[in-house]
Enzyme design. Structure first.
Site, PDB file in Angstrom:
ATOM      1  N   HIS A  51      31.804 -32.307 114.936  1.00  0.00           N
ATOM      2  CA  HIS A  51      32.387 -33.454 115.634  1.00  0.00           C
ATOM      3  C   HIS A  51      32.782 -33.076 117.063  1.00  0.00           C
ATOM      4  O   HIS A  51      32.535 -33.841 117.989  1.00  0.00           O
ATOM      5  CB  HIS A  51      33.631 -33.952 114.892  1.00  0.00           C
ATOM      6  CG  HIS A  51      33.328 -34.628 113.597  1.00  0.00           C
ATOM      7  ND1 HIS A  51      33.763 -35.904 113.289  1.00  0.00           N
ATOM      8  CD2 HIS A  51      32.651 -34.207 112.500  1.00  0.00           C
ATOM      9  CE1 HIS A  51      33.354 -36.228 112.073  1.00  0.00           C
ATOM     10  NE2 HIS A  51      32.679 -35.215 111.583  1.00  0.00           N
ATOM     11  N   ASP A 158      37.820 -40.397 116.961  1.00  0.00           N
ATOM     12  CA  ASP A 158      37.109 -40.299 115.689  1.00  0.00           C
ATOM     13  C   ASP A 158      37.653 -41.340 114.720  1.00  0.00           C
ATOM     14  O   ASP A 158      38.870 -41.520 114.626  1.00  0.00           O
ATOM     15  CB  ASP A 158      37.308 -38.889 115.106  1.00  0.00           C
ATOM     16  CG  ASP A 158      36.222 -38.524 114.124  1.00  0.00           C
ATOM     17  OD1 ASP A 158      36.136 -39.192 113.079  1.00  0.00           O
ATOM     18  OD2 ASP A 158      35.468 -37.585 114.397  1.00  0.00           O
ATOM     19  N   ALA A 377      24.154 -19.041 116.695  1.00  0.00           N
ATOM     20  CA  ALA A 377      22.742 -19.072 117.091  1.00  0.00           C
ATOM     21  C   ALA A 377      22.532 -20.194 118.108  1.00  0.00           C
ATOM     22  O   ALA A 377      23.053 -21.304 117.928  1.00  0.00           O
ATOM     23  CB  ALA A 377      21.862 -19.311 115.866  1.00  0.00           C
ATOM     24  N   GLN A 379      20.866 -22.872 118.757  1.00  0.00           N
ATOM     25  CA  GLN A 379      19.927 -23.648 117.942  1.00  0.00           C
ATOM     26  C   GLN A 379      18.969 -24.504 118.757  1.00  0.00           C
ATOM     27  O   GLN A 379      17.773 -24.567 118.435  1.00  0.00           O
ATOM     28  CB  GLN A 379      20.690 -24.519 116.943  1.00  0.00           C
ATOM     29  CG  GLN A 379      19.769 -25.327 116.036  1.00  0.00           C
ATOM     30  CD  GLN A 379      20.423 -25.739 114.746  1.00  0.00           C
ATOM     31  OE1 GLN A 379      20.690 -24.911 113.888  1.00  0.00           O
ATOM     32  NE2 GLN A 379      20.701 -27.017 114.603  1.00  0.00           N
ATOM     33  N   HIS A 394      19.931 -28.633 106.591  1.00  0.00           N
ATOM     34  CA  HIS A 394      20.850 -29.267 105.647  1.00  0.00           C
ATOM     35  C   HIS A 394      20.998 -30.760 105.915  1.00  0.00           C
ATOM     36  O   HIS A 394      21.722 -31.444 105.199  1.00  0.00           O
ATOM     37  CB  HIS A 394      22.214 -28.598 105.728  1.00  0.00           C
ATOM     38  CG  HIS A 394      22.860 -28.709 107.085  1.00  0.00           C
ATOM     39  ND1 HIS A 394      22.224 -28.316 108.242  1.00  0.00           N
ATOM     40  CD2 HIS A 394      24.066 -29.180 107.477  1.00  0.00           C
ATOM     41  CE1 HIS A 394      23.030 -28.532 109.275  1.00  0.00           C
ATOM     42  NE2 HIS A 394      24.144 -29.057 108.846  1.00  0.00           N
ATOM     43  N   ASN A 398      23.686 -33.747 113.667  1.00  0.00           N
ATOM     44  CA  ASN A 398      23.421 -33.032 114.918  1.00  0.00           C
ATOM     45  C   ASN A 398      22.121 -32.249 114.833  1.00  0.00           C
ATOM     46  O   ASN A 398      21.317 -32.230 115.767  1.00  0.00           O
ATOM     47  CB  ASN A 398      24.575 -32.088 115.249  1.00  0.00           C
ATOM     48  CG  ASN A 398      25.860 -32.825 115.559  1.00  0.00           C
ATOM     49  OD1 ASN A 398      25.836 -33.944 116.062  1.00  0.00           O
ATOM     50  ND2 ASN A 398      26.990 -32.211 115.244  1.00  0.00           N
ATOM     51  N   SER A 399      21.899 -31.574 113.696  1.00  0.00           N
ATOM     52  CA  SER A 399      20.675 -30.793 113.525  1.00  0.00           C
ATOM     53  C   SER A 399      19.446 -31.695 113.475  1.00  0.00           C
ATOM     54  O   SER A 399      18.387 -31.349 114.013  1.00  0.00           O
ATOM     55  CB  SER A 399      20.767 -29.942 112.252  1.00  0.00           C
ATOM     56  OG  SER A 399      21.708 -28.900 112.410  1.00  0.00           O
ATOM     57  N   GLU A 418      27.489 -36.587 103.888  1.00  0.00           N
ATOM     58  CA  GLU A 418      26.491 -37.652 103.898  1.00  0.00           C
ATOM     59  C   GLU A 418      25.070 -37.124 104.036  1.00  0.00           C
ATOM     60  O   GLU A 418      24.137 -37.886 104.239  1.00  0.00           O
ATOM     61  CB  GLU A 418      26.794 -38.624 105.056  1.00  0.00           C
ATOM     62  CG  GLU A 418      26.329 -38.186 106.431  1.00  0.00           C
ATOM     63  CD  GLU A 418      27.082 -36.992 106.995  1.00  0.00           C
ATOM     64  OE1 GLU A 418      26.535 -36.306 107.878  1.00  0.00           O
ATOM     65  OE2 GLU A 418      28.232 -36.736 106.552  1.00  0.00           O
TER      66      GLU A 418
END
Length: 520
Positions: A51, A158, A377, A379, A394, A398-399, A418
């Site tokens: 977040h 948030d 890392a 990413q 996963h 974001n990924s 989620e």
């Protein structure tokens, strides 16, 4: 983790427009912008790196969205989370451009002092962070004191922090809820929370009030709060349980782009329950990624990038399960042995908190074919490297966005929250990935202790099949590359996400002018 925005039933919403057209409003804002010294925006993220980083990215984008405006974003975090913001700002070259404000994290029984982030807490104690985050008694006083001291012109918070609506109303400033979960997953969770039901003996639930085709999700794959809610609601009025009235706020911003989730973005903008919706992502696009087809440089690049530089194009599978997930030692062993048996090159990130050690002799056997990382890392740089051919993820949002930005196909292995819902978007709607677990490979659950064990032979089979030239990975790559191009266009000047970001700034400036009654 609790629901990110529970207003959803919530499937319908549209923008409220002023009497003037959008172009007329922008022109009016431009005319009086010189009278607005600055627009001070306070951003308050939840206590998780997944977040805090998107909120920091949003702050950077807000600061540069309208060069003619003096937009001054401030990120509000607890002391232990300051390094996360600072590290990202350094990587973006934005030190000193974004302010950081702090407020104390409350003392919580069972949490050591200084543990203020879901990624730093033991799996068994993660609920303590969640419980503190949504506690009006524990969390609101410190946040309210900070907000009043900052006296911002606008707030971005948030949805976990439901009391921020009351604080914003008291101060007379607009509050925008910013969701770090995509439109699809947020709507699924919201509709299930508001209208879902599980009959006794059923092991799956159908998402209500959703367009066809029907979406049906195993109960074990639902976030904890939803599983509990659906199984233990005891006939209560589900329309009134635990709702956060995001619809009453100034607006809702989501880290997504309309082309990625078009049908579901339209569900937010077609009814009237949300006043304004802004689709402003992928926020991390292009921020630090190595340009596709390029390496990481010879001197400044991290060791993992230099290692990738030595590998052929699209030959490496990258594995990372995020900062919050817990994987059992037994499953990590099977993953290690499966990667070894696949014969493919791999770059694998394992959380240092796992404190796992590879099987005896494994490192010697894989030698330079594999690299294991237990520290941070880079990413986006990894995903954008020419040598990476697939991403085992996963399904953290974001990924997913970073994979989209890199035009990279994915193998999905959701773990918590989620992520199982997002997996359906990735595989069935976006069409850029396939499930890692073959049918019948084992039980899937948001509770790691309930996971079935995926054996090494299934790991090897999934990796080799997906990475095989002309196989599933190549087929998914074409769609991923199309989405990457569309995403770059969306974030470029004049693109849909850039327009929404500018519209957000314009609307907040207009709200400030209205409050200050600046004469036209």
């Amino acid at each position: 983790m609790i629901l990110l925005y529970l207003e959803a039933g919530v499937s319908d919403a549209h923008h409220i427009h002023t009497k003037a057209s959008r172009s007329e409003l922008a022109a009016a804002v431009e005319m009086v912008a010189s009278r607005v010294k600055k627009l001070r925006v306070l951003l308050i993220p939840f206590f998780a790196t997944s977040h805090i980083e998107p909120y920091t990215e949003l702050a950077i984008r807000l600061a540069g969205a309208r060069p003619d405006y003096a937009v001054e974003p401030t990120i509000a975090v607890t002391p232990a989370n300051v390094p996360i913001v600072q590290s990202l700002l350094e990587r973006r070259g934005q030190q000193g451009c974004i302010k950081i404000a702090t407020y104390p994290f409350p003392a919580v029984e069972g949490l050591p002092a200084g543990v203020e982030n879901l990624g730093k807490v033991a799996a068994a104690d993660a609920w303590r962070i969640d419980a503190a985050a949504i506690s009006d008694a524990l969390m609101r006083p410190a946040q309210e004191a900070l907000v009043r001291a900052q006296s911002p012109d606008a707030m971005v918070a948030d949805p976990h922090f439901s009391w921020q609506a009351g604080i914003a109303a008291d101060l007379g400033v607009p509050l925008v809820s910013f969701s770090v979960v995509g439109a699809f997953s947020g709507l699924v969770m919201g509709n299930l929370m508001a209208y879902g039901a599980v009959e006794e003996g059923e092991d799956a639930v159908t998402v209500p009030r959703f367009p066809l085709p029907e979406i049906r999700i195993p109960v074990t794959e639902l976030p904890e709060f939803l599983r509990t809610h659906l199984l233990e609601r005891d006939g209560k009025d589900v329309d009134s349980i635990g709702k956060v009235s995001v619809g009453q706020n100034f607006g809702l911003a989501i880290n997504t782009a309309s082309h990625l989730e078009q049908q579901y973005c339209e569900m937010h903008t077609s009814g009237g329950q949300i006043k304004r919706a802004y689709f402003v992502g992928p926020l991390s696009l292009g921020a630090e990624a190595v340009a596709p087809g390029g390496g990481g440089g010879e001197t400044q690049a991290p060791p993992c990038i230099r290692w990738l530089d030595s590998k052929p194009d699209r030959s490496v599978v990258y594995l990372c399960f995020g900062s919050l997930t817990h994987v059992s030692d037994a499953q990590l062993d099977e993953l290690a042995l499966g990667l070894e048996a696949s014969g493919k090159a791999f770059l694998w990130v394992v959380r240092a908190a796992e404190q796992w050690r590879p099987p005896a002799g494994w490192a010697e056997r894989v030698q330079d074919r594999g690299m294991l990382l237990t520290a941070w890392a880079p990413q986006t740089a990894i995903l954008g490297h020419r040598a990476v051919g697939a991403f085992v993820t996963h399904c953290g949002w974001n990924s997913v966005l970073e994979a989209v930005a890199a035009g990279l196909p994915v193998l999905t292995w959701p773990m918590v929250f989620e992520q199982f819902i997002t997996e359906r978007l990735v595989t069935e709607v976006m069409g850029i990935g396939e499930r890692f677990w073959p049918e019948g490979a084992g039980r899937r659950s948001t509770r790691y202790e309930e996971h079935g064990l995926v054996p090494a032979e299934d790991v090897a089979r999934a990796v080799t099949t997906f990475m095989c030239p002309g196989g599933a990975g190549d087929a998914k790559r074409q769609r991923a590359m199309e989405l990457a191009a569309e995403s770059r266009a969306a974030m470029a000047e004049g693109g849909s996400s850039h327009r929404d970001l500018c519209r957000l700034v314009d609307d907040l400036v207009a709200a400030k002018l209205e409050r200050e009654q600046v004469p036209s």
